[in-house]
Design an enzyme around this catalytic site. Structure first.
Site, PDB file in Angstrom:
ATOM      1  N   ARG A  67       0.581  -1.066   0.054  1.00  0.00           N
ATOM      2  CA  ARG A  67      -0.195   0.035   0.100  1.00  0.00           C
ATOM      3  C   ARG A  67       0.698   1.314  -0.107  1.00  0.00           C
ATOM      4  O   ARG A  67       0.457   2.358  -0.673  1.00  0.00           O
ATOM      5  CB  ARG A  67      -0.903   0.007   1.155  1.00  0.00           C
ATOM      6  CG  ARG A  67      -2.223  -0.908   0.746  1.00  0.00           C
ATOM      7  CD  ARG A  67      -2.650  -1.471   2.164  1.00  0.00           C
ATOM      8  NE  ARG A  67      -3.954  -2.279   2.276  1.00  0.00           N
ATOM      9  CZ  ARG A  67      -4.037  -3.484   2.203  1.00  0.00           C
ATOM     10  NH1 ARG A  67      -2.782  -4.327   2.026  1.00  0.00           N
ATOM     11  NH2 ARG A  67      -5.087  -4.511   2.047  1.00  0.00           N
ATOM     12  N   SER A 111     -13.172  -9.555   2.901  1.00  0.00           N
ATOM     13  CA  SER A 111     -11.948  -9.694   2.392  1.00  0.00           C
ATOM     14  C   SER A 111     -11.148  -8.182   2.188  1.00  0.00           C
ATOM     15  O   SER A 111     -11.840  -7.022   1.648  1.00  0.00           O
ATOM     16  CB  SER A 111     -11.843 -10.048   0.699  1.00  0.00           C
ATOM     17  OG  SER A 111     -10.946  -9.540   0.169  1.00  0.00           O
ATOM     18  N   ASP A 159      -4.269 -15.408   7.813  1.00  0.00           N
ATOM     19  CA  ASP A 159      -3.045 -15.732   7.134  1.00  0.00           C
ATOM     20  C   ASP A 159      -2.134 -16.732   8.254  1.00  0.00           C
ATOM     21  O   ASP A 159      -1.158 -17.414   7.596  1.00  0.00           O
ATOM     22  CB  ASP A 159      -2.029 -14.805   6.784  1.00  0.00           C
ATOM     23  CG  ASP A 159      -2.858 -14.149   5.349  1.00  0.00           C
ATOM     24  OD1 ASP A 159      -3.821 -14.788   4.712  1.00  0.00           O
ATOM     25  OD2 ASP A 159      -2.352 -12.780   4.998  1.00  0.00           O
TER      26      ASP A 159
HETATM   27  O1  SPQ Z   1      -1.715 -11.063  -1.696  1.00  0.00           O
HETATM   28  P1  SPQ Z   1      -1.941 -12.523  -1.352  1.00  0.00           P
HETATM   29  O2  SPQ Z   1      -1.290 -13.416  -1.991  1.00  0.00           O
HETATM   30  O3  SPQ Z   1      -3.419 -12.530  -1.320  1.00  0.00           O
HETATM   31  O4  SPQ Z   1      -1.494 -12.933   0.130  1.00  0.00           O
HETATM   32  C1  SPQ Z   1      -1.931 -13.350   1.461  1.00  0.00           C
HETATM   33  C2  SPQ Z   1      -0.817 -14.046   2.185  1.00  0.00           C
HETATM   34  O5  SPQ Z   1      -0.893 -14.970   2.760  1.00  0.00           O
HETATM   35  O6  SPQ Z   1       0.089 -13.387   2.070  1.00  0.00           O
HETATM   36  C3  SPQ Z   1      -3.231 -14.475   1.253  1.00  0.00           C
HETATM   37  F1  SPQ Z   1      -2.676 -15.146   0.412  1.00  0.00           F
HETATM   38  O7  SPQ Z   1      -2.410 -12.297   2.272  1.00  0.00           O
HETATM   39  C4  SPQ Z   1      -3.707 -11.403   2.107  1.00  0.00           C
HETATM   40  C5  SPQ Z   1      -4.674 -11.864   3.131  1.00  0.00           C
HETATM   41  O8  SPQ Z   1      -5.034 -13.061   3.243  1.00  0.00           O
HETATM   42  C6  SPQ Z   1      -3.325 -10.010   1.957  1.00  0.00           C
HETATM   43  C7  SPQ Z   1      -4.156  -9.044   2.269  1.00  0.00           C
HETATM   44  C8  SPQ Z   1      -3.836  -7.712   2.112  1.00  0.00           C
HETATM   45  O9  SPQ Z   1      -2.840  -7.095   2.098  1.00  0.00           O
HETATM   46  O10 SPQ Z   1      -5.099  -6.830   1.930  1.00  0.00           O
HETATM   47  C9  SPQ Z   1      -5.527  -9.595   2.613  1.00  0.00           C
HETATM   48  C10 SPQ Z   1      -5.919 -11.010   2.934  1.00  0.00           C
HETATM   49  O11 SPQ Z   1      -6.500 -11.290   1.771  1.00  0.00           O
HETATM   50  P2  SPQ Z   1      -8.206 -11.219   1.410  1.00  0.00           P
HETATM   51  O12 SPQ Z   1      -8.424 -12.046   0.429  1.00  0.00           O
HETATM   52  O13 SPQ Z   1      -8.740 -11.734   2.802  1.00  0.00           O
HETATM   53  O14 SPQ Z   1      -8.484  -9.774   1.537  1.00  0.00           O
END
Ligand code: SPQ
Length: 430
Positions: free
Chosen positions: A29, A169, A317
């Site tokens: 971000r 999410s 996570d």
């Molecule tokens: O970026 P990515 O691949 O989705 O990474 C993960 C991780 O484990 O590092 C999920 F696989 O983290 C996401 C987290 O699960 C990072 C995130 C964010 O920075 O906003 C939010 C979460 O995902 P989501 O789908 O719940 O919004």
């Protein structure tokens, strides 16, 4: 390159201090807001891991100058209009955060772009962002009716929306916030359950305005941002592996300073406390936008608990490593309401259950989580990260308490979020 690694076994005494690298969500971000802000943003402790490097590379392809100076990353922003049509595809690699948040930014930019990623990204659901972004008036599509990457976006003028998020999410919420910031009018976004709020905290840090009350977020369109200085705190999702190791390896005491402690991310600390861990948290005073502090953990007996409901997004996570913790706890642990795990870098329910079973864990998957009985004495074997960084690091921590040798396939997956993970672990296990 695929690497296979023999993991360290450590039956007792992990001691020392471990300063984990910068938070991945905040690092992404900080580049994104720095890119659309006016003026220079200086980022300290930026996470130089594959996912955040993908974000950096995408914004460079849109003409944003990003330089490095003595460990700092400097983003030379020229406002929203400083983003230019990329001459080539925007490759997000393995990073869901980059794909989804950037889709929100691109929806309001008057040019065409194509967002692609690796094989794992190609399986992750994108309709959850393409649908709400279309409601703003964005011209966005993807493979299989907007379900998957590649995404094709022709940005343009957007109008505010009122939207109830169907899934908890932070990525979908943030994609919508980025679109709302560029739209005409005030948008209202309602969350079913609160999720990580780094986008919201960063808007304020960059001089913008956003309100959030009772799961309802209001964003005014047409906002400009101003370059600033960001100190990225340590990533609690990386620290989680050391907190788990400190909790279960006998005679351990680990200290994690400058760890991010935003309450939307600290579910693991509550879980460790409820399981009976010997954990203390000292918050730093005077931090203006992202709380941080020192967490100390000492090994102790753990007990199984039930984990579900609103706490899930605050530890989503960390569930793979919590599953490992549960194998070492007395009694039954139930993890529920976590179906979102199925759409991460891997299906993390299947991945964690299958790999911990190889080591001898008593663990079964359910529709929305898993059930684990403990304590079990884990054996050795050949396990696989399956290309998922969090599964790889969970298995490396599990190996510490295994009786026999553990070999990890696809060990390089940790580079996604924590390239120095193995050397940091070795430095404690020596
Ligand atoms: O970026 P990515 O691949 O989705 O990474 C993960 C991780 O484990 O590092 C999920 F696989 O983290 C996401 C987290 O699960 C990072 C995130 C964010 O920075 O906003 C939010 C979460 O995902 P989501 O789908 O719940 O919004």
């Amino acid at each position: 390159m695929e690497t296979q690694k023999k993991l360290a076994i450590r039956s007792k005494g992990l001691k020392g201090q471990i300063k984990v690298p910068g938070d991945k969500s905040i690092s992404h971000r900080s580049i994104m807001f720095g890119a659309v802000a006016n003026g220079t943003t200086v980022i300290h402790n930026f996470l130089k891991a594959d996912d955040c490097l993908s974000t950096m590379s995408c914004f460079r392809k849109m003409g944003v100058e990003i330089t490095e100076e003595g460990g700092k990353v400097i983003v030379h922003g020229n406002g929203w209009d400083g983003l230019k049509e990329p001459e080539t595809i925007l490759d997000v690699g393995n990073s869901g955060t980059t794909a989804r948040l950037m889709a929100g930014i691109l929806s309001g930019r008057p040019f065409h772009s194509v967002v692609v990623g690796d094989d794992s990204i190609a399986k992750r659901p994108m309709k959850r962002v393409t649908d709400p972004l279309s409601l703003f008036g964005a011209d966005i599509d993807g493979r299989n009716n907007g379900q998957y990457t590649p995404l094709s976006i022709r940005g343009g003028e957007l109008s505010a929306v009122d939207y109830n998020l169907p899934v908890a999410s932070a990525q979908v919420k943030s994609a919508m916030i980025f679109a709302a910031l560029q739209a005409e009018g005030v948008s209202t976004i309602k969350e079913p359950v609160p999720t990580r709020n780094h986008t919201e905290t960063m808007i304020k840090k960059f001089g913008g305005d956003i309100t959030s009350e009772n799961r309802e977020i209001k964003v005014k369109g047409g906002q400009s941002f101003y370059g600033t200085e960001i100190e990225v705190p340590g990533d609690i999702s990386s620290g989680a592996f050391f907190l788990a190791a400190g909790a279960v390896v006998p005679e351990s005491k680990l200290v994690l300073p400058v760890l991010g402690l935003n309450p939307t991310r600290t579910g693991l600390i509550k879980v460790l406390e409820e399981m009976g861990a010997n954990i203390t948290v000292v918050l730093e005073e005077g931090e203006d936008y992202e709380p941080r502090g020192t967490v100390t953990i000492e090994s102790s007996a753990l007990k199984g608990i039930e984990i579900g409901g609103d706490i899930i997004p605050t530890l989503i996570d960390e569930i793979p490593v919590i599953a490992f913790l549960a194998t070492q706890a007395e009694g039954r642990t139930v993890i529920k309401d976590a179906e979102e795990l199925k759409v991460k870098e891997t299906n993390r329910i299947d991945a964690v259950v299958s790999q911990l079973k190889i080591l001898g864990a008593d663990i079964e998957s359910t529709e929305d989580g898993m059930v684990i009985h403990g304590p079990t004495s884990l054996q050795g074997g050949t396990v696989d990260s399956l290309g998922d960084h969090r599964i790889g690091m969970t298995l490396a921590i599990a190996a510490l308490v295994c009786k026999d040798e553990v070999v990890l396939k696809n060990a390089e997956a940790v580079n996604i979020s924590y390239p120095s993970f193995y050397s940091d672990l070795d430095s404690l296990a020596r």
